[in-house]
Write a protein that holds these residues in place. Structure first.
Motif, PDB file in Angstrom:
ATOM      1  N   LEU A   1      86.968 -49.304  54.663  1.00  0.00           N
ATOM      2  CA  LEU A   1      87.227 -50.303  53.624  1.00  0.00           C
ATOM      3  C   LEU A   1      86.869 -49.816  52.225  1.00  0.00           C
ATOM      4  N   LYS A   2      85.809 -48.993  52.159  1.00  0.00           N
ATOM      5  CA  LYS A   2      85.357 -48.563  50.838  1.00  0.00           C
ATOM      6  C   LYS A   2      86.319 -47.586  50.181  1.00  0.00           C
ATOM      7  N   THR A   3      86.865 -46.719  50.980  1.00  0.00           N
ATOM      8  CA  THR A   3      87.649 -45.640  50.384  1.00  0.00           C
ATOM      9  C   THR A   3      89.138 -45.719  50.699  1.00  0.00           C
ATOM     10  N   GLN A   4      89.556 -46.807  51.319  1.00  0.00           N
ATOM     11  CA  GLN A   4      90.911 -46.783  51.884  1.00  0.00           C
ATOM     12  C   GLN A   4      92.009 -46.614  50.828  1.00  0.00           C
ATOM     13  N   ASP A   5      93.193 -46.389  51.320  1.00  0.00           N
ATOM     14  CA  ASP A   5      94.335 -46.054  50.487  1.00  0.00           C
ATOM     15  C   ASP A   5      94.879 -47.280  49.738  1.00  0.00           C
ATOM     16  N   TRP A   6      94.576 -47.325  48.423  1.00  0.00           N
ATOM     17  CA  TRP A   6      95.060 -48.441  47.600  1.00  0.00           C
ATOM     18  C   TRP A   6      96.252 -48.004  46.750  1.00  0.00           C
ATOM     19  N   ASP A   7      96.830 -46.872  47.085  1.00  0.00           N
ATOM     20  CA  ASP A   7      97.843 -46.318  46.201  1.00  0.00           C
ATOM     21  C   ASP A   7      99.052 -47.245  46.034  1.00  0.00           C
TER      22      ASP A   7
ATOM     23  N   TYR B   1      91.501 -34.842  38.281  1.00  0.00           N
ATOM     24  CA  TYR B   1      91.354 -35.626  39.502  1.00  0.00           C
ATOM     25  C   TYR B   1      92.690 -35.656  40.215  1.00  0.00           C
ATOM     26  N   ASN B   2      92.652 -35.807  41.535  1.00  0.00           N
ATOM     27  CA  ASN B   2      93.914 -36.037  42.215  1.00  0.00           C
ATOM     28  C   ASN B   2      93.988 -37.469  42.709  1.00  0.00           C
ATOM     29  N   LEU B   3      95.194 -37.854  43.081  1.00  0.00           N
ATOM     30  CA  LEU B   3      95.408 -39.256  43.448  1.00  0.00           C
ATOM     31  C   LEU B   3      94.473 -39.705  44.557  1.00  0.00           C
ATOM     32  N   GLN B   4      94.162 -38.794  45.467  1.00  0.00           N
ATOM     33  CA  GLN B   4      93.283 -39.199  46.565  1.00  0.00           C
ATOM     34  C   GLN B   4      91.948 -39.723  46.033  1.00  0.00           C
ATOM     35  N   GLN B   5      91.448 -39.050  44.973  1.00  0.00           N
ATOM     36  CA  GLN B   5      90.169 -39.493  44.417  1.00  0.00           C
ATOM     37  C   GLN B   5      90.308 -40.825  43.671  1.00  0.00           C
ATOM     38  N   VAL B   6      91.456 -41.017  43.035  1.00  0.00           N
ATOM     39  CA  VAL B   6      91.580 -42.171  42.155  1.00  0.00           C
ATOM     40  C   VAL B   6      92.038 -43.424  42.888  1.00  0.00           C
ATOM     41  N   THR B   7      93.120 -43.282  43.659  1.00  0.00           N
ATOM     42  CA  THR B   7      93.661 -44.479  44.320  1.00  0.00           C
ATOM     43  C   THR B   7      93.372 -44.456  45.818  1.00  0.00           C
TER      44      THR B   7
ATOM     45  N   LEU C   1      74.807 -47.771  37.067  1.00  0.00           N
ATOM     46  CA  LEU C   1      74.748 -47.932  38.519  1.00  0.00           C
ATOM     47  C   LEU C   1      73.571 -47.192  39.148  1.00  0.00           C
ATOM     48  N   ASP C   2      72.869 -46.436  38.311  1.00  0.00           N
ATOM     49  CA  ASP C   2      71.709 -45.712  38.792  1.00  0.00           C
ATOM     50  C   ASP C   2      72.072 -44.743  39.927  1.00  0.00           C
ATOM     51  N   ILE C   3      73.200 -44.083  39.789  1.00  0.00           N
ATOM     52  CA  ILE C   3      73.649 -43.132  40.806  1.00  0.00           C
ATOM     53  C   ILE C   3      73.658 -41.732  40.187  1.00  0.00           C
ATOM     54  N   GLU C   4      73.069 -40.790  40.852  1.00  0.00           N
ATOM     55  CA  GLU C   4      73.040 -39.436  40.299  1.00  0.00           C
ATOM     56  C   GLU C   4      74.271 -38.629  40.701  1.00  0.00           C
ATOM     57  N   SER C   5      74.736 -38.860  41.952  1.00  0.00           N
ATOM     58  CA  SER C   5      75.774 -37.961  42.459  1.00  0.00           C
ATOM     59  C   SER C   5      77.119 -38.208  41.801  1.00  0.00           C
ATOM     60  N   SER C   6      77.791 -37.124  41.459  1.00  0.00           N
ATOM     61  CA  SER C   6      79.072 -37.284  40.786  1.00  0.00           C
ATOM     62  C   SER C   6      80.176 -37.572  41.791  1.00  0.00           C
ATOM     63  N   GLY C   7      79.843 -37.592  43.077  1.00  0.00           N
ATOM     64  CA  GLY C   7      80.831 -37.936  44.100  1.00  0.00           C
ATOM     65  C   GLY C   7      81.323 -39.368  43.973  1.00  0.00           C
ATOM     66  N   ASN C   8      80.670 -40.151  43.110  1.00  0.00           N
ATOM     67  CA  ASN C   8      81.054 -41.550  42.975  1.00  0.00           C
ATOM     68  C   ASN C   8      81.892 -41.842  41.745  1.00  0.00           C
ATOM     69  N   LYS C   9      82.362 -40.772  41.124  1.00  0.00           N
ATOM     70  CA  LYS C   9      83.082 -40.983  39.872  1.00  0.00           C
ATOM     71  C   LYS C   9      84.325 -41.859  40.029  1.00  0.00           C
ATOM     72  N   TRP C  10      84.941 -41.770  41.197  1.00  0.00           N
ATOM     73  CA  TRP C  10      86.162 -42.559  41.434  1.00  0.00           C
ATOM     74  C   TRP C  10      85.931 -44.050  41.229  1.00  0.00           C
ATOM     75  N   LYS C  11      84.695 -44.491  41.504  1.00  0.00           N
ATOM     76  CA  LYS C  11      84.425 -45.919  41.322  1.00  0.00           C
ATOM     77  C   LYS C  11      84.611 -46.323  39.864  1.00  0.00           C
TER      78      LYS C  11
END
Ligand SMILES: Nc1ncnc2c1ncn2[C@@H]1O[C@H](COP(=O)(O)OP(=O)(O)O)[C@@H](O)[C@H]1O
Ligand SMILES: [Mg+2]
Length: 508
Positions: A77-83, A63-69, A22-32
Motif C-alpha cells: 500500500l505504501k509504495t504501490q503503483d499510482w502512475d 528520478y525515474n517514474l518508479q520513484q515518483v509515481t 519529518l525528522d528522517i535522515e535517509s534519502s530513500g524517502n525523497k519520493w514522499k
C-alpha cells in the motif's frame, strides 16, 4: 534516461522537509516529498511555467517514474503503483491525453513537482510543525462548512436579544469568507448599543473569532448587515486565473488603468481605475498580503494591455529583490529594469521620472492641455507610468534623497500620467507623513495590529478587525467609506503567465 530532474535548490528543499519536517535522515524517502509537492502544485489552477523544464548546473538530481509515481511497483500500500492515477489527474488538469503522450506526461510531472517544492518552501517555515502544515494545506478544505443555517440564524437573533437588541432576520448571503446577515431592527435606536460594545459581546456569545463581527449600513431603513466571519476552513479564494478571466469579461473600456483586486464580501469582483486614484498607499503588517495585492494590480494592468492598444509603463522598485524579479523581462519597464537595493540607481530613476514629469507638463502647456487625458485627446501618444514600490519604509530609512524624490512625485505627477503605488509594512505617521497623506487620498489597509495603525492608513478604524490573508479595506477618496475586499490569491505562475501573455501580444 531519467524521467524527472530537480535542481540543487529543489534538493535543498527536499532535504529541509525530510530533516526538519519529518525528522528522517535517509534519502530513500525523497519520493514522499516529491508526491506532496505534486499534490501542492495541483491545488493551483494556473498551469506551471515551462521555465521549470530546464534544470542545469551542479547539484542536479534525477528520478525515474518508479520513484515518483511508483510505476511498476508491487501492491504494498505504501509504495504501490499510482502512475495511472497521476496520469489521469494530469490529463484532466492539462486537458491533454497523457496516456498516449509519454514525453508531455514526464514534462508536466516535473513542472508540477518543482513548482510544488517552491510552494512548500514559501509557505512552510522550518520552525513550525510540518504535519500541522500538511493537515492545514490539504485537509482543512475538506471539512464541512457549518451547514445548519437556520439554526445559526436563530442563534444570532437570540444572541442579539440577550444583549438587549430586538432584531428580526431578513436574508443571508454566503460570501467567500463571511456570511452576511441582513437584519431588521424595529427600534433603530438600539443600533447604538450594538455599536458601543455590542458587537464584541455578540462575537463572544456566538463563539466567533476575536476579530469578530462587523456591522455595515444598508440602503433600507432600520435595516443593517452583520458580517460574520466563518472558520478559515470554509473560505474560498479567487485565483489568478479567475482574475485574468475577469479582465477578459468585465473590462470597462473607459478605464485607463483597470485594477482588479479581489471580491467584495458577497463575492462580486471588485475593480477600480487606478488613474482616478491617482496614487495608492497600501499598508498592513508582514504577512497580511501586500505583495500579493501588488502582483494582482500589475497582472491586471498587463492583462489589459493584451486587449487594448493603450500603453502603460512600469517603474518597479523592490528593495528586498524578492517579489518583482518575475517582471524583469518585460519590455515596458521604465529605464528597462526592475530596481533593487541600489540607492544610487533608485535616485537616478526618481530623477528621471521627475524629469519626465516636467517634460510632459511643458509639452502639455505648449499644446494647451492641462493633463494627460487632454494631451492624449489632442493626439499625443504618451504612456501612463505606474510606479510600484514594494517597501516604502525601507527606502525612506535609507536615503533622504529617495524620500524627497518620492514625495515630489506624489505632489505633482498625477496630471502627467505618472501614478504611484506605495506599499509598506510600517503604517506609522513617520512613513506616511503629512505631505504624502494629503497627496495620496486612495488607500488600501490590509490587516494591522492596532486601530491606531488603521487610522493612519485610512483615517478610519476597522483594519484591526480584518482576517489577514489579503483581507482588506479600500478607500478610494477621502469622502468615501472604506470598502471591504478579499484579495485575489495570485501565485508566482500567474505573474509569469501574465508576463508571457503580454510579451506575446506585443509581437503581433
Ligand atoms: N488574497 C489572498 N488570499 C489568500 N491568502 C493570501 C492572500 N494574500 C496573502 N495571502 C497569504 O498570506 C501570505 C503572505 O502574503 P504576502 O503578500 O507575501 O504578505 P506581505 O507582503 O504583506 O508580507 C501568502 O503567502 C499567502 O499565504
Ligand atoms: Mg511582502
Amino acid at each position: 534516461m531519467a524521467d524527472i530532474y530537480t535542481s540543487k535548490k529543489d534538493e535543498e528543499i527536499i532535504s529541509r522537509v525530510l530533516k526538519k519536517g519529518l525528522d528522517i535522515e535517509s534519502s530513500g524517502n525523497k519520493w514522499k516529498i516529491l508526491r506532496i509537492a505534486l499534490a501542492k502544485s495541483l491545488q493551483i489552477d494556473t498551469e506551471p511555467d515551462d521555465s521549470l523544464d530546464k534544470v542545469s548546473g551542479e547539484g542536479k538530481k534525477e528520478y525515474n517514474l518508479q520513484q515518483v509515481t511508483g510505476k511498476g511497483k508491487d501492491n504494498d500500500l505504501k509504495t504501490q503503483d499510482w502512475d495511472t492515477a497521476c496520469r489521469a489527474m494530469l490529463s484532466i488538469y492539462h486537458t491533454q491525453d497523457l496516456f498516449s503522450d509519454e514525453v508531455s506526461y514526464r514534462k508536466f510531472l516535473q513542472r508540477h513537482i518543482r513548482r510544488g517544492l517552491r510552494e512548500i518552501d514559501i509557505s512552510w517555515k522550518s520552525e513550525s510543525d510540518f504535519h500541522a502544515w500538511l493537515t492545514h494545506e490539504f485537509f482543512s478544505n475538506l471539512q464541512s462548512v457549518p451547514a445548519v443555517v437556520t439554526e445559526y440564524q436563530d442563534q444570532l437573533v437570540a444572541a442579539c436579544s440577550e444583549i438587549g437588541i430586538h432584531a428580526e432576520m431578513r436574508t443571508e448571503a454566503t460570501g467567500p469568507r463571511l456570511t452576511r446577515y441582513k437584519m431588521y431592527l424595529p427600534d433603530i435606536n438600539e443600533l447604538d448599543r450594538l455599536k458601543r460594545g455590542g458587537l464584541e459581546k455578540l462575537a463572544n456569545l456566538l463563539g466567533v473569532q476575536q476579530q469578530g463581527i462587523v456591522q455595515e449600513e444598508t440602503n433600507e431603513p432600520k435595516t443593517i448587515y452583520l458580517d460574520i466571519p466563518r472558520p478559515r476552513d470554509s473560505w474560498t479564494h479567487t485565483s489568478g486565473k479567475e482574475l485574468r478571466q475577469w479582465v477578459e469579461t468585465f473590462l470597462p473600456d473607459t478605464y485607463k488603468l483597470p485594477t482588479w483586486i479581489g471580491t467584495d464580501v458577497v463575492g462580486q469582483p471588485y475593480f477600480f481605475d487606478l488613474s482616478d486614484a491617482p496614487h495608492l498607499f497600501v499598508a498592513g503588517t508582514t504577512g497580511s498580503g501586500k505583495s500579493i495585492c501588488l502582483h494582482a494590480i500589475i497582472i491586471s494592468l498587463l492583462q489589459r494591455m493584451t486587449k487594448t492598444p493603450q500603453k502603460i509603463q512600469f517603474a518597479l522598485i523592490d528593495p528586498k529583490e524578492v517579489e518583482f524579479s518575475v517582471y524583469d523581462s518585460l519590455s515596458n519597464l521604465f529605464m528597462n529594469k526592475v530596481f533593487g537595493d541600489n540607492d544610487a540607481e533608485i535616485i537616478k530613476l526618481l530623477r528621471t521620472l521627475t524629469d519626465e514629469m516636467n517634460r510632459r507638463n511643458d509639452w502639455f502647456k505648449n499644446i494647451g492641455a492641462t493633463n494627460i487625458d487632454e494631451a492624449i485627446r489632442k493626439g499625443k501618444d504618451i504612456p501612463r507610468i505606474v510606479v510600484v514600490i514594494e517597501e516604502l519604509a525601507d527606502l525612506f530609512m535609507r536615503s533622504k534623497d529617495i524620500q524627497d524624490g518620492i514625495i515630489r512625485l506624489a505632489q505633482k505627477a498625477r496630471s502627467s500620467g505618472i501614478h504611484l503605488v506605495l506599499a509598506t509594512q510600517r503604517p506609522d505617521s513617520q512613513i506616511f507623513s503629512g505631505l504624502l497623506r494629503s497627496n495620496i487620498p486612495s488607500r488600501i489597509a490590509l490587516s494591522v495590529q492596532k486601530y491606531t495603525e488603521s487610522k493612519i492608513i485610512l483615517d478610519d478604524v476597522g483594519a484591526e478587525k480584518l482576517l489577514g490573508h489579503g483581507d482588506m479595506l479600500i478607500k478610494l477618496s477621502s469622502e468615501s467609506a472604506p470598502k471591504r475586499v478579499h484579495g485575489v490569491f495570485v501565485h508566482r505562475d500567474d505573474s509569469i503567465q501574465a508576463v508571457k501573455h503580454f510579451m506575446n501580444s506585443q509581437k503581433k
